[in-house]
Design an enzyme around this catalytic site. Structure first.
Site, PDB file in Angstrom:
ATOM      1  N   PRO A 266      62.450 -53.648 -36.886  1.00  0.00           N
ATOM      2  CA  PRO A 266      63.807 -53.017 -37.241  1.00  0.00           C
ATOM      3  C   PRO A 266      64.866 -52.885 -36.514  1.00  0.00           C
ATOM      4  O   PRO A 266      64.479 -52.129 -35.618  1.00  0.00           O
ATOM      5  CB  PRO A 266      63.355 -51.755 -38.188  1.00  0.00           C
ATOM      6  CG  PRO A 266      61.985 -51.301 -37.163  1.00  0.00           C
ATOM      7  CD  PRO A 266      61.281 -52.735 -36.966  1.00  0.00           C
ATOM      8  N   ASP A 442      64.772 -52.008 -31.066  1.00  0.00           N
ATOM      9  CA  ASP A 442      63.477 -51.832 -32.146  1.00  0.00           C
ATOM     10  C   ASP A 442      63.414 -50.549 -32.282  1.00  0.00           C
ATOM     11  O   ASP A 442      63.128 -49.650 -31.586  1.00  0.00           O
ATOM     12  CB  ASP A 442      62.267 -52.391 -31.370  1.00  0.00           C
ATOM     13  CG  ASP A 442      61.283 -52.631 -32.392  1.00  0.00           C
ATOM     14  OD1 ASP A 442      61.159 -51.966 -33.480  1.00  0.00           O
ATOM     15  OD2 ASP A 442      60.161 -53.169 -32.060  1.00  0.00           O
ATOM     16  N   HIS A 443      63.731 -50.101 -33.703  1.00  0.00           N
ATOM     17  CA  HIS A 443      63.636 -48.776 -34.062  1.00  0.00           C
ATOM     18  C   HIS A 443      62.319 -48.192 -34.131  1.00  0.00           C
ATOM     19  O   HIS A 443      62.214 -47.124 -34.284  1.00  0.00           O
ATOM     20  CB  HIS A 443      64.610 -48.428 -35.396  1.00  0.00           C
ATOM     21  CG  HIS A 443      65.289 -47.534 -35.447  1.00  0.00           C
ATOM     22  ND1 HIS A 443      65.254 -46.411 -34.579  1.00  0.00           N
ATOM     23  CD2 HIS A 443      66.453 -46.870 -36.360  1.00  0.00           C
ATOM     24  CE1 HIS A 443      65.791 -45.265 -35.058  1.00  0.00           C
ATOM     25  NE2 HIS A 443      66.714 -45.800 -36.001  1.00  0.00           N
ATOM     26  N   ARG A 444      61.338 -48.843 -34.154  1.00  0.00           N
ATOM     27  CA  ARG A 444      60.059 -48.474 -34.170  1.00  0.00           C
ATOM     28  C   ARG A 444      59.569 -47.750 -32.657  1.00  0.00           C
ATOM     29  O   ARG A 444      58.764 -46.813 -32.658  1.00  0.00           O
ATOM     30  CB  ARG A 444      58.994 -49.703 -34.371  1.00  0.00           C
ATOM     31  CG  ARG A 444      59.049 -50.336 -35.680  1.00  0.00           C
ATOM     32  CD  ARG A 444      58.016 -51.532 -35.666  1.00  0.00           C
ATOM     33  NE  ARG A 444      58.317 -52.533 -34.699  1.00  0.00           N
ATOM     34  CZ  ARG A 444      57.737 -53.744 -34.412  1.00  0.00           C
ATOM     35  NH1 ARG A 444      56.583 -53.903 -35.044  1.00  0.00           N
ATOM     36  NH2 ARG A 444      58.184 -54.521 -33.462  1.00  0.00           N
ATOM     37  N   VAL A 446      62.349 -47.175 -30.235  1.00  0.00           N
ATOM     38  CA  VAL A 446      63.640 -46.545 -29.874  1.00  0.00           C
ATOM     39  C   VAL A 446      64.316 -45.702 -31.043  1.00  0.00           C
ATOM     40  O   VAL A 446      64.660 -46.324 -31.981  1.00  0.00           O
ATOM     41  CB  VAL A 446      64.551 -47.316 -29.103  1.00  0.00           C
ATOM     42  CG1 VAL A 446      65.711 -46.747 -28.304  1.00  0.00           C
ATOM     43  CG2 VAL A 446      63.690 -48.139 -28.046  1.00  0.00           C
TER      44      VAL A 446
END
Length: 472
Positions: A266, A442-444, A446
């Site tokens: 994401p 990467d929102h997983r 960060v």
């Protein structure tokens, strides 16, 4: 007597197979032959150049002799493990030469034992020397292999060179495709295959994961066989409205990596516009510094150092997502990727352990990386193991962009064009050197706070380069 003659010929004529030149690649295209039948070759001599999904690589021959046969012409894509050249290692011995095999049909008898290669010299090619296997390879399009042999070859390829057969009920897909399906939560048994021989491709998995019709870029691989036939026309006819180009090599790898990254990680992208006037002055001063003599100094050098300092201050950003083990892997090293446009397409080689390098060392590494990429000599190893990347879209006059993460990395920084713009400086509007930075992450791994801190630190350093000392 017949058996003795065959054994003698087997010893006299050595076969050189297409090696795995980098991390599990399954095929490569022969770009250029440097030798022809009748030429004398020596151990370690480069005989051809091949292009994999990652880079162009030169292949050295591991024994001496006289070239007997080139099994494939230039422009042919060959599976790893197929014989590409035979060499007479005992010319003039009087034995009859074996009959020349058809270029692709030669893959069929690979179950026969091959004489062991000499142990004295080990080739320096990355990934050289795939393990010997009795598994037959899938015959490529246009071969005369029997349907039964083709079926066995497909099963063997899916088995990863293992001796055990894959059950027929199991969907056909290569290991990277199986991993992608697992990451996306897709049951391969429910996926409709479009690949040759009923093999499930990455595009099939992405199509199954997308409720709506798959976007055009995702479907590029499926029509490739038809496209390959259309491209044969040399000059484009006057008034032609379309040109079809087969997707292969580096371009194919780019497409697969970008689609995989976009659909797996994401993405979040943040932007900041910053006054880099002081950074540009520092660059001008460094160019005159005797300690920087012999290396190229440009804004990218300072930006790279700024990102390394920002990572040092926010180490959690330098991580990777391990889907299989459901773990976040914190990296205590920085392999800094630099996106480079080459004639073969976009590649992202990286500077190993960039966090340990001084500014002159980093400048030398950047210069070597860029020159090697322009020459098309970047090795697969140089593109493996990156942790974060910089892409300099500013060289094209672009203000900014929303970069897609390099597969397996946590963040990518896009640098826009540096332009003279009106800027409020010390309470007055003055012309200043300004650029826009964009950080995708990467929102997983960060969250918004961490990503904002990294981007803000890079901007602060570029605005006040002395922070390289106070923060570094």
């Amino acid at each position: 007597m017949t058996t003795m003659t065959d054994t003698s010929n087997a010893v006299r004529f050595r076969e050189f197979k297409m090696p795995d030149v980098g991390e599990g690649l399954t095929e490569a295209e022969i770009l250029k032959w440097y030798v022809q039948p009748g030429d004398t070759v020596t151990d370690g001599q480069v005989v051809c150049e091949v292009e994999t999904a990652k880079a162009a690589v030169e292949l050295p021959i591991p024994f001496d002799g006289v070239v007997h046969e080139l099994r494939f012409p230039e422009g042919t894509t060959v599976d790893v493990g197929q014989v590409i050249i035979t060499v007479d290692v005992a010319p003039g011995s009087g034995d009859d030469a074996p009959a020349a095999a058809e270029p692709v049909a030669a893959a069929a008898p690979e179950t026969e034992a091959e004489p062991e290669a000499p142990k004295g010299r080990q080739p320096v090619l990355v990934g050289y020397g795939v393990a010997e296997s009795s598994t037959k390879r899938r015959a490529r399009k246009g071969t005369e292999a029997a349907p039964a042999a083709a079926s066995a070859a497909i099963q063997g390829e899916m088995n990863g060179h293992g001796p055990a057969a894959v059950p027929e009920a199991r969907p056909l897909a290569k290991p990277p495709v199986r991993k992608l399906a697992k990451d996306l939560g897709i049951d391969l048994a429910t996926v409709t295959p479009t690949g040759e021989g009923g093999i499930i491709t990455r595009e099939d998995v992405h199509a199954a994961a997308t409720p709506a019709p798959a976007p055009a870029p995702v479907q590029t691989e499926a029509p490739a066989p038809a496209a390959a036939q259309v491209v044969a026309a040399a000059p484009v006819a006057a008034g032609a409205r379309e040109t079809r180009i087969p997707v292969k090599g580096v371009r194919k790898a780019i497409a697969q990596a970008m689609v995989g990254s976009a659909f797996t990680a994401p993405h979040v992208t943040e932007f900041v516009t910053v006054d880099v006037t002081r950074t540009m002055k520092l660059v001008a001063e460094l160019k005159e510094d005797k300690d920087m003599a012999g290396v190229r100094v440009n804004p990218l050098l300072v930006i790279a150092k700024a990102l390394l300092v920002a990572i040092k201050r926010n180490p959690e950003v330098n991580a990777a997502w391990d889907e299989a083990n459901q773990e976040i892997v914190q990296k205590h090293y920085v392999n800094l990727g630099i996106a480079a446009a080459t004639p073969r397409g976009l590649i992202v080689p990286n500077i190993k352990d960039a966090h340990e390098q001084t500014l002159p060392q980093l400048a030398a590494s950047l210069g070597e990386l860029v020159s090697t990429a322009r020459e098309g000599k970047t090795s697969p190893a140089a593109m493996a193991g990156g942790t974060v990347t910089i892409t300099n879209v500013g060289v094209f006059g672009v203000d900014t962009g929303t970069p897609i993460l390099n597969s397996g990395e946590s963040a990518i920084l896009a640098v826009g064009a540096i332009k003279l713009q009106p800027w409020v400086h010390k309470g007055k509007v003055k012309p200043r050197q300004v650029t826009t930075l964009a950080l995708s992450f990467d929102h997983r791994l960060v969250d918004g706070e961490l990503g904002s801190k990294v981007l803000a630190d890079v901007a602060a350093i570029l605005e006040q380069p002395k922070r390289l000392i106070t923060w570094g």
